[in-house]
Design an enzyme around this catalytic site. Structure first.
Site, short mmCIF file in Angstrom:
data_model
loop_
_atom_site.label_atom_id
_atom_site.label_comp_id
_atom_site.label_asym_id
_atom_site.label_seq_id
_atom_site.Cartn_x
_atom_site.Cartn_y
_atom_site.Cartn_z
CG ASP A 138 -2.09 0.96 1.13
OD1 ASP A 138 -2.22 1.85 0.39
OD2 ASP A 138 -3.06 0.77 1.90
CG ASP A 139 0.00 4.74 -0.05
OD1 ASP A 139 -1.09 4.52 -0.96
OD2 ASP A 139 -0.69 5.74 0.88
CB CYS A 166 -6.72 2.67 -1.76
SG CYS A 166 -5.24 3.61 -0.93
NE ARG A 191 -5.82 -1.36 -2.02
CZ ARG A 191 -4.88 -1.82 -1.12
NH1 ARG A 191 -5.04 -3.03 -0.74
NH2 ARG A 191 -3.58 -1.19 -0.74
CE LYS A 204 -6.04 0.25 1.60
NZ LYS A 204 -5.45 1.30 1.44
CG HIS A 241 -9.66 0.55 0.76
ND1 HIS A 241 -8.68 1.66 0.55
CD2 HIS A 241 -10.73 1.49 1.03
CE1 HIS A 241 -9.10 2.90 0.83
NE2 HIS A 241 -10.51 2.69 1.13
CB SER A 278 -6.86 3.43 4.16
OG SER A 278 -6.66 3.41 2.91
CG HIS A 293 -2.02 4.09 3.69
ND1 HIS A 293 -2.52 5.13 4.60
CD2 HIS A 293 -2.93 4.24 2.62
CE1 HIS A 293 -3.55 5.88 4.04
NE2 HIS A 293 -3.93 5.28 2.67
CG ASP A 329 -2.16 0.62 -3.09
OD1 ASP A 329 -0.90 1.26 -2.92
OD2 ASP A 329 -3.18 1.07 -2.39
CG ASN A 330 -1.69 4.53 -4.54
OD1 ASN A 330 -2.57 3.80 -4.21
ND2 ASN A 330 -0.71 4.72 -3.73
CE LYS A 383 -3.11 7.53 -1.51
NZ LYS A 383 -3.10 6.76 -0.13
#
Length: 349
Positions: free
Chosen positions: A2-3, A42, A46, A95, A97, A120, A196, A248-249, A269
């Site tokens: 994540d991130d 996010c 996904r 996560k 989301h 998140s 994140h 994810d980004n 992001k």
């Protein structure tokens, strides 16, 4: 992840902390230098990964918050449902989301088991945007953060101390799942809550990196990768198991040294510049994916679902999807080219 930024792992130029397990994965696998997500935020990202569709096709934009009424529609075929066709055991630890109401949770989308946060880890009363307000006011904007096991809320008020244990708990559940299903085919999805913000790390990695909290968190993430790959090796499953590592980004750059680095890429992001949507990606499958190789042929998370379906002989959904089978690129076939005419990048709708 994540991130996670493009330059947050050793194989992509991380500096100041070590990622030995990911470095080994890259040395034994294939590095994708031009691998993309559908949108640099996010839930949208996904949705693309799970369905093989651009997120705009399935109507999931941005990041779903605790007030969201919608989520992933039951009519979509997820990656887990592709694997269920062939009798695979399936699990998601981390996560999700893609909707926090029960009908949207992983167990309603083809996963046999789920443990993690529904969205998140900053969507809680300690969000930096409301920290200065009295608790009563904070809770109007951000309710308490729940931890879910299956379809049940097992901790309705996740605390900072609880967050320190998330990376470890997701990893332990993942290793146990591999142990439990070593005699049969399985699909395991581990969407870590880190990196994140807010960043949390367990005692075993606090202060270990010498590069501050972000470095400590990255060391724990790398440990997690080592534990999961270690479990695959321990049970002699490496020749039968494909592992994909991606994010994810890109990094949430406005958080300074609590965010990662996009390295040579522009922005992060929340933007569709390369730093937002181009992700550090490694694929590993000893004997099937050529070790120590690298490719710059563009690919995207939407391509994973049809690639997996092709490998196991599963049917694709009846409705249109956007991903294509990229196995020749993954396998390093001579002259392999992208099956896609182009990739399209959206922000918002």
């Amino acid at each position: 992840m994540d991130d996670m930024g493009y330059a947050d792992i050793g194989a992509f130029g991380a500096e100041g902390y070590e990622t030995p397990n990911l470095d080994r994965m890259a040395a034994e696998g294939r590095v994708f230098t031009d691998f993309y997500v559908t949108q640099a935020v996010c839930s949208a990202s996904r949705a693309g990964l799970m369905t093989g569709c651009y997120n705009v096709r399935v109507g999931i934009l941005g990041a779903l918050g605790p007030g969201a009424k919608d989520g992933l529609n039951a009519s979509e075929m997820t990656m887990a449902e592709v694997f269920k066709q062939k009798g695979y055991a399936t699990a998601c630890y981390g996560k999700w989301h893609l909707g926090h109401h029960e009908k949207f949770l992983p167990k309603q989308h083809g996963f046999d088991d789920y443990f993690g946060l529904p969205y998140s880890n900053d969507m809680w009363p300690y969000h930096p945007g409301v920290r200065h307000l009295p608790e009563e006011e904070r809770l109007k904007r951000w309710p308490h953060l729940p931890l879910i096991d299956g379809n049940e809320v097992v901790n309705p008020k996740v605390s900072p101390a609880d967050q320190e244990q998330l990376t470890t708990q997701y990893t332990e559940r993942a290793v146990l799942f591999i142990e439990r299903n070593k005699e049969k085919p399985f699909f395991l999805y581990v969407p870590h809550s880190m990196v994140h913000v807010p960043l949390y790390v367990s005692e075993k990695f606090k202060g270990k990196s010498g590069k501050g909290l972000f470095g400590d968190v990255m060391m724990e993430v790398d440990w997690s990768v080592g534990e999961i790959l270690g479990a695959v090796r321990k049970h002699g499953l490496e020749k039968d198991t494909m592992v994909v590592f991606t994010s994810d980004n890109g990094p949430w750059l406005s958080y300074g040294d609590h965010a990662g680095s996009a390295g040579p890429l522009r922005e992060g992001k929340g933007t569709m510049f390369e730093g937002g949507c181009r992700e550090p990606t490694v694929m590993w499958w000893p004997g099937k994916i050529p070790a120590g190789t690298k490719t710059a042929v563009p690919a995207m998370t939407i391509d994973l679902l049809p690639t997996f379906a092709g490998l196991i002989g599963a049917e694709l959904p009846d409705h249109a999807i956007d991903g294509k089978d990229i196995w020749p690129i993954v396998a390093g076939a001579e002259g392999a080219e992208s099956p896609q005419e182009a990739y399209y990048f959206y922000y918002g709708s």
